[in-house]
Design a protein around this motif. Sequence first.
Motif, PDB file in Angstrom:
ATOM      1  N   VAL A 254       0.854  -1.195   0.000  1.00 49.98           N
ATOM      2  CA  VAL A 254       0.000   0.000   0.000  1.00 49.98           C
ATOM      3  C   VAL A 254       0.883   1.235   0.000  1.00 49.98           C
ATOM      4  O   VAL A 254       1.798   1.368   0.829  1.00 49.98           O
ATOM      5  CB  VAL A 254      -0.925   0.001   1.236  1.00 49.98           C
ATOM      6  CG1 VAL A 254      -1.777   1.265   1.262  1.00 49.98           C
ATOM      7  CG2 VAL A 254      -1.796  -1.247   1.231  1.00 49.98           C
ATOM      8  N   THR A 255       0.629   2.159  -0.930  1.00 46.97           N
ATOM      9  CA  THR A 255       1.382   3.413  -1.040  1.00 46.97           C
ATOM     10  C   THR A 255       0.409   4.562  -1.246  1.00 46.97           C
ATOM     11  O   THR A 255      -0.771   4.356  -1.570  1.00 46.97           O
ATOM     12  CB  THR A 255       2.361   3.367  -2.224  1.00 46.97           C
ATOM     13  OG1 THR A 255       1.631   3.030  -3.419  1.00 46.97           O
ATOM     14  CG2 THR A 255       3.448   2.325  -1.994  1.00 46.97           C
ATOM     15  N   VAL A 256       0.929   5.780  -1.060  1.00 48.20           N
ATOM     16  CA  VAL A 256       0.119   6.982  -1.303  1.00 48.20           C
ATOM     17  C   VAL A 256       0.308   7.374  -2.763  1.00 48.20           C
ATOM     18  O   VAL A 256       1.427   7.655  -3.201  1.00 48.20           O
ATOM     19  CB  VAL A 256       0.541   8.130  -0.372  1.00 48.20           C
ATOM     20  CG1 VAL A 256      -0.249   9.396  -0.716  1.00 48.20           C
ATOM     21  CG2 VAL A 256       0.324   7.746   1.075  1.00 48.20           C
ATOM     22  N   GLY A 257      -0.794   7.367  -3.506  1.00 50.10           N
ATOM     23  CA  GLY A 257      -0.729   7.777  -4.912  1.00 50.10           C
ATOM     24  C   GLY A 257      -0.819   9.276  -5.063  1.00 50.10           C
ATOM     25  O   GLY A 257      -0.085   9.882  -5.848  1.00 50.10           O
ATOM     26  N   THR A 258      -1.701   9.930  -4.329  1.00 50.29           N
ATOM     27  CA  THR A 258      -1.885  11.389  -4.405  1.00 50.29           C
ATOM     28  C   THR A 258      -1.946  11.948  -2.990  1.00 50.29           C
ATOM     29  O   THR A 258      -2.834  11.575  -2.203  1.00 50.29           O
ATOM     30  CB  THR A 258      -3.175  11.744  -5.163  1.00 50.29           C
ATOM     31  OG1 THR A 258      -3.152  11.099  -6.440  1.00 50.29           O
ATOM     32  CG2 THR A 258      -3.291  13.253  -5.358  1.00 50.29           C
ATOM     33  N   GLN A 259      -1.015  12.852  -2.676  1.00 51.40           N
ATOM     34  CA  GLN A 259      -1.007  13.465  -1.350  1.00 51.40           C
ATOM     35  C   GLN A 259      -2.086  14.541  -1.256  1.00 51.40           C
ATOM     36  O   GLN A 259      -2.407  15.194  -2.245  1.00 51.40           O
ATOM     37  CB  GLN A 259       0.365  14.102  -1.067  1.00 51.40           C
ATOM     38  CG  GLN A 259       1.528  13.119  -0.987  1.00 51.40           C
ATOM     39  CD  GLN A 259       1.525  12.312   0.311  1.00 51.40           C
ATOM     40  OE1 GLN A 259       0.649  12.472   1.175  1.00 51.40           O
ATOM     41  NE2 GLN A 259       2.505  11.426   0.446  1.00 51.40           N
ATOM     42  N   PRO A 260      -2.649  14.725  -0.076  1.00 50.94           N
ATOM     43  CA  PRO A 260      -3.614  15.814   0.099  1.00 50.94           C
ATOM     44  C   PRO A 260      -2.892  17.157   0.035  1.00 50.94           C
ATOM     45  O   PRO A 260      -1.717  17.276   0.384  1.00 50.94           O
ATOM     46  CB  PRO A 260      -4.192  15.552   1.494  1.00 50.94           C
ATOM     47  CG  PRO A 260      -3.147  14.746   2.193  1.00 50.94           C
ATOM     48  CD  PRO A 260      -2.453  13.945   1.156  1.00 50.94           C
ATOM     49  N   ALA A 261      -3.597  18.191  -0.451  1.00 54.99           N
ATOM     50  CA  ALA A 261      -3.009  19.523  -0.561  1.00 54.99           C
ATOM     51  C   ALA A 261      -2.553  20.008   0.810  1.00 54.99           C
ATOM     52  O   ALA A 261      -3.319  19.996   1.778  1.00 54.99           O
ATOM     53  CB  ALA A 261      -4.026  20.497  -1.151  1.00 54.99           C
ATOM     54  N   GLY A 262      -1.264  20.404   0.894  1.00 55.82           N
ATOM     55  CA  GLY A 262      -0.735  20.950   2.137  1.00 55.82           C
ATOM     56  C   GLY A 262      -0.431  19.916   3.192  1.00 55.82           C
ATOM     57  O   GLY A 262      -0.118  20.287   4.335  1.00 55.82           O
TER      58      GLY A 262
END
Length: 552
Positions: A254-262
């Motif tokens: 499991v990885t982060v594909g899109t980080q949340p803004a900020g």
Amino acid sequence: MTTYSSDGPRKMFYQPNGTAITPGNFLFGTNGGTTLNKVDMAAADCGTTTTPGFIPFCGTSAAAPTAAAIAALIKGNNPALTRAQILAAMNATALDIEAAGWDRDSGVGIVMVPSFATNYTIGGTVSGLGAGLSVGLLNNGGDAITRNANGSFTFPTALASGAAYSVTVGTQPAGQTCTVTNGSGAVGSANVTNVAVNCANNPPATYTIGGTVSGLGAGKSVGLLNNGGDAITRNANGGFTFPTALASGAAYSVTVGTQPAGQTCTVTNGSGTVGSANVTNVAVNCANNPPATYTIGGTVSGLGAGKSVGLLNNGGDAITRNANGSFTFPTALAGGAAYSVTVGTQPVGQTCTVTNGSGTVGAANVTNVAVSCVVTAITGPTSTGTGTATATLVGGGPACGFVTGGSGFVADPAAPPAGVSFPHGFFQFTAASCPAASGGVTITVTYPNAIPAGAQYYKYGKEAGNATDHYYTIPATVSGNQVTFTITDGGLGDNDLAANGTIVDPGAIGVPAAGGAPVVQPVPTLSQYALLALALGLFLMAARRLHVQRRR
């Protein structure tokens, strides 16, 4: 029966191999050859065709294909039948329409399709069936058969032409699922053989991958991936599960594909091997990012080989570029900060200008600063060997500069005008991206020694009204060993005579010949018609004067 149909009996005088049946006797009256009791049978004719003159198509030629088609149906239903057996079947089912039994007009009667020739079998092929397994098949919900191996199959019950068939799987093999392709339709005029039963192993037991998101800011979202795909987006803190389950023994990551803004989210317990239960302990923890900073950069183009240009941002943060290509200032700036890129040190013989050089940093790196360099100075030996000369260019717009491949110090293009010499040869140049709208281009040529008094700047080429190459002078300022002149694109001195952004200018400093002899100017001339008129006038004046003298 049509009146023009073939009838019998018929005489045959030759064998099929071409030999005579009764050699030397080929007459009906002497009973030559052999007599055949024809016709054999009648068949339907007068079918519809698209050929002009054969609508409808009647007679023996039309009936023969009908009889042949019935024979083909009988043969297709039972390929093992011989010619004699097929003929016997046709005779046995013929409809007697004339005298009882055989007669010369209709033979045994109108040939009909035997009932056994109108039923067709339903079958196909089984593939993918595992060893030791069996699959049960049904047609129209019954007529069951069981297949224990891959290969062809046929249901025992044949169906009449036009009847519906529907092949389904009655019993699936253990651990497999079989599907039917081409399984339903209506029986035509041949056996159905294209039903395909494809079997495949059932997938193993699978388990889901999931966990919990925490720390995600209000109104934000984070994109998660498992094994680089199977993407999901979470818009709030709490549990999550990927849609694709994995088999026991499979790896997950499991990885982060899109980080949340900020924010930046990190994954704990994100990878491993699936066991015999759902994975639920993946932890995604999100935290706010420190204030963002962004770099300032762009691209240098046109910088000459071996040259360098010094760049500044906001008057400092200096960098030097020794080649064309991208650049980035070392100091990143926060969003909302101002930036201003300028040229700190110009390259030798060139002038670099900056486009998109100033603004306010947004939420991304600045990458569109353009530093464009053009050649504004050319140095080289004169063609006459007097020494080294230099030509510089100013004006004409920020992109105006010498084209190095078409500029330099060259020999005289033609013999000098009478009384004039070019001690340093010619300076020929091409300047590009110099539109007239940006003003004139001022050229200064510095020669190895002082320019003599009375010198003028000569051009060789074309000018408005005279498209033939010739020498002429243009306004220029001479001072010491320098001459300065200005040319506007498409104006006087631009040899291509076109306002196209390119100035072509072969020219040189011309001095009076040795001894101070004046420059010879061309004598004005008259056209051939004016000369004729002048000669006629002189002739008339002479004739009048002679006449007056004789009267005296």
